[in-house]
Design a protein around this motif. Structure first.
Motif: not given
Length: 187
Positions: A23-41
């Motif tokens: 759920p959490n990765f980098t692509a195209l120069g962006r950080v993608v955070v798809g994990e709810y608890t990680k987003c909250v953190e």
């Protein structure tokens, strides 16, 4: 990545990347955070801010030194000003705004009618008067001044009439260089 994104589109690209990397990765120069608890953190952690408006880096010497948008949290290397301003807003402006909305704004001379519901009803009537599904521009022409009225009334206790709301909207959002800046701040 660019070719895959272009050929398959963003949804398929991001879905496939999520399947491969989680759920959490980098692509195209962006950080993608798809994990709810990680987003909250991340949201709740101290924020180090810079002189950016979206992706655009601004020239620091041309901006106010203590503009709240660029102030870092104290735990991220900034001073106490950001937290002081933040607390002031949440202690001084927001509670009375909630009280105005929940009490119906005190009627403001309209026989006790709730002006906040009135703003929404008026917008619905205007949108229905178009006669077909309104496009984005038509919707914005009706809803943006409504938002100005609602915010001014709830936050500042000032019930603007339609002309005042339109004038304020034009001044800061529609007919000036500020429109570019303010438009860039909208999510």
């Amino acid at each position: 990545d660019v070719i895959t994104y272009t050929v398959f589109g963003p949804h398929k690209f991001l879905t496939k990347r999520g399947e491969i990397f989680g759920p959490n990765f980098t692509a195209l120069g962006r950080v993608v955070v798809g994990e709810y608890t990680k987003c909250v953190e991340l949201i709740n952690s101290p924020q180090k801010r810079g002189h950016y408006l979206g992706r655009a880096k601004l020239i620091p010497r041309r901006l106010p030194k203590n503009f709240i948008l660029f102030l870092s949290d104290e735990d991220a290397g900034g001073g106490t000003l950001h937290s002081a301003l933040h607390e002031h807003i949440w202690q001084t402006l927001i509670p009375p705004a909630f009280a105005r909305i929940s009490s119906g704004g005190g009627g403001d001379g309209d026989n006790g009618a709730d002006p906040f519901k009135g703003y929404v009803k008026e917008a619905v009537v205007k949108l229905k008067a178009i006669g077909h599904k309104p496009n984005k521009e038509q919707t914005q022409q009706i809803l943006n001044p409504l938002a100005v009225q609602y915010i001014f009334h709830s936050v500042f206790g000032m019930a603007l009439d339609a002309k005042q709301a339109d004038d304020f909207h034009d001044l800061f959002f529609a007919k000036s260089f500020n429109a570019y800046v303010m438009g860039a701040l909208r999510p």
